[in-house]
Design an enzyme around this catalytic site. Structure first.
Site, short mmCIF file in Angstrom:
data_model
loop_
_atom_site.label_atom_id
_atom_site.label_comp_id
_atom_site.label_asym_id
_atom_site.label_seq_id
_atom_site.Cartn_x
_atom_site.Cartn_y
_atom_site.Cartn_z
N LYS A 125 27.25 41.53 23.77
CA LYS A 125 28.02 42.23 24.80
C LYS A 125 29.43 42.44 24.25
O LYS A 125 30.14 41.47 23.97
CB LYS A 125 28.06 41.42 26.10
CG LYS A 125 28.83 42.13 27.21
CD LYS A 125 28.74 41.38 28.54
CE LYS A 125 29.47 42.13 29.64
NZ LYS A 125 29.36 41.46 30.97
N THR A 128 24.71 39.52 32.35
CA THR A 128 25.02 40.13 31.04
C THR A 128 25.98 39.28 30.22
O THR A 128 25.96 39.34 29.00
CB THR A 128 25.66 41.51 31.24
OG1 THR A 128 26.85 41.37 32.03
CG2 THR A 128 24.69 42.47 31.90
N ASP A 129 26.82 38.47 30.85
CA ASP A 129 27.87 37.77 30.10
C ASP A 129 27.29 36.94 28.96
O ASP A 129 27.83 36.92 27.86
CB ASP A 129 28.69 36.85 31.01
CG ASP A 129 29.56 37.63 31.99
OD1 ASP A 129 30.36 37.02 32.71
OD2 ASP A 129 29.41 38.87 32.04
N THR A 175 24.08 40.33 37.69
CA THR A 175 24.42 41.55 38.44
C THR A 175 23.20 42.38 38.75
O THR A 175 23.11 43.03 39.78
CB THR A 175 25.44 42.38 37.63
OG1 THR A 175 26.66 41.66 37.62
CG2 THR A 175 25.68 43.74 38.25
N1 DAS Z 1 28.94 37.52 35.87
C1 DAS Z 1 28.03 38.38 35.18
C2 DAS Z 1 26.83 37.57 34.68
O1 DAS Z 1 26.08 37.07 35.51
C3 DAS Z 1 27.50 39.49 35.98
C4 DAS Z 1 26.60 40.32 35.12
O2 DAS Z 1 27.12 41.10 34.36
O3 DAS Z 1 25.39 40.17 35.17
O4 DAS Z 1 26.66 37.54 33.47
#
Ligand code: DAS
Length: 448
Positions: free
Chosen positions: A256, A167-168, A91
């Site tokens: 997370k 972030t995932d 993101t």
């Molecule tokens: N889908 C998520 C990822 O790429 C988007 C994000 O939070 O960065 O981990």
């Protein structure tokens, strides 16, 4: 758009609400609803109000920011530390396609710097693009590509590295790079900071800029990692849901824990190593007291220039303990020739393998199936926080007696699975390795 307002205008509005009249200020965003105006407030949140409920008190076009030069021709300050941004996507490197509302990963790494020109006051920046992936698509072969890129950056005299990442799975990849550099006694020549964002960079409520500024600040000016305090690789994300401070987390002691909040990343069994405060364009790095003290009480490792890699063929099957866990999952895993099992245990790390009321035979079947297995079986913690402790209840002792591993784990659950993959990749003795503290991943918690 109402009354000549345009996206990007800085406005002061009088609102007529059921509770009377009030005033708000902010920046006009694309409307989230028909016949509404959407405003980004100073605290980073967006609000939408029906157009008939507002009166425009003032509206100024925001000066079109001079498009800062791309990294390649930006006026770099050679006197500053050199930081290389290794770009994988997520993101932080995405934009909202306002026609569909979908967030798509589409940035070039240099655009990140153009979006945040303040970075050029902190470091002399270079960029290296690995891809534009969402992190749920990242695999161990990408870990190896990132490791290679960090080695190359330090070989080419960078002081620090920032990895932009979705972030995932950010905490998983960050843990993987930490074990690669420090799992067998190594210590990288400089700092490595992972950074993502919960809101796409082009949205006014984005956390991207401050997360990135904090990551570059650590990479540029942070202390030389010790290699012993899980500080070889860190994660930089918002400390709270408001702007103004980002936490610098040890890679193996963070996770997370919220799908959308800007402070989604929280420490696991520990506290952050440092905080970066960003106020009135001042960026200040503050090491936390416990980290400063710990640094003074240990001998930092010798700096190394090469990191380990991961065996991309290793297959680890994970399952969740609870009412639905049966022998079938275990037998399927063994039948498909996996290298190890990971079971996310309940509470202190418990499995449904006893039948006290003589009415749950599947528990005994599961107990027998696990006991007969020769491959490593690691227990991690569904609770996320707190230790895996198989010494408290008789159930845990039974589990240890049949060879289940994981007692004493206090890293994040994901860091423990990465550590298992690391041990298998290097043919290390898994029970020994899982019981050791390789790089400070065993966070200080009630076990100690
Ligand atoms: N889908 C998520 C990822 O790429 C988007 C994000 O939070 O960065 O981990």
């Amino acid at each position: 758009m109402a009354q000549g307002l345009e996206v990007g205008n800085r406005v002061r509005l009088k609102l007529t609400t059921l509770d009377g009249e009030t005033e708000i200020e902010g920046v006009v965003l694309p409307s989230a609803l028909p016949d509404h105006i959407t405003i980004k407030l100073a605290n980073g949140y967006n609000v939408s109000h029906p157009l008939e409920s507002i009166e425009v008190l003032s509206s100024t076009k925001s000066e079109p920011t001079a498009t800062s030069p791309s990294v390649s021709d930006a006026p770099q300050n050679q006197d500053l530390p050199t930081v290389r941004i290794i770009h994988t996507g997520g993101t932080i490197a995405s934009k909202v396609d306002y026609t569909t509302g979908a967030v798509t990963a589409q940035f070039e790494p240099s655009e990140l710097v153009e979006h945040v020109p303040e970075l050029l006051k902190i470091a002399n920046l270079q960029v290296h693009k690995i891809g534009n992936m969402f992190s749920e698509d990242i695999r161990p072969n990408h870990w190896n590509q990132i490791i290679e890129a960090t080695e190359q950056a330090f070989e080419e005299a960078c002081d620090g590295v920032v990895v932009t990442h979705g972030t995932d799975t950010l905490h998983i990849t960050a843990s993987a790079i930490a074990f690669a550099w420090s799992g067998q006694g190594g210590n990288p020549p400089g700092r490595i900071a992972f950074v993502g964002s919960q809101r796409s960079s082009d949205r006014a409520s984005s956390d991207a800029a401050q997360n990135l500024i904090s990551a570059v600040k650590w990479a540029a000016e942070g202390p030389q990692p010790t290699g012993e305090l899980s500080d070889a690789v860190v994660v930089s994300m918002h400390e709270t849901s408001d702007d103004g401070a980002c936490s610098i987390h040890a890679a193996t002691g963070v996770r997370k824990l919220h799908s959308s909040r800007r402070d989604a990343f929280r420490p696991v069994n520990t506290t952050p190593l440092a905080t970066v405060r960003i106020e009135n364009k001042l960026v200040e790095l503050q090491l936390e007291g416990h980290y400063q003290e710990a640094r003074m009480n240990i001998v930092p490792r010798t700096i190394t220039t090469k990191a380990d890699r991961y065996d991309e063929t290793i297959v680890i099957r994970q399952m969740v303990a609870g009412p639905w866990l049966t022998t079938r999952e275990v037998e399927d895993a063994v039948g498909s020739n996996v290298d190890a099992l990971v079971i996310h245990g309940t509470g202190l790390g418990h499995l449904p393998i006893e039948n006290p009321n003589d009415d749950a035979p599947q528990n005994i079947e599961l107990h027998q199936a696990l006991e007969q297995l020769s491959l490593p079986i690691l227990i991690v913690n569904q609770c996320i926080h707190g230790p895996v402790n198989m010494n408290v209840y008789s159930k845990g002792r039974i589990q240890q007696n049949i060879g289940l591993l994981g007692h004493g784990i206090t890293s994040s659950p994901e860091a423990a699975v990465v550590k298992l993959h690391f041990a298998l990749s290097h043919q290390l003795d898994v029970p020994t390795i899982m019981g050791q503290n390789l790089l400070g991943e065993q966070q200080q918690t009630i076990l100690n």
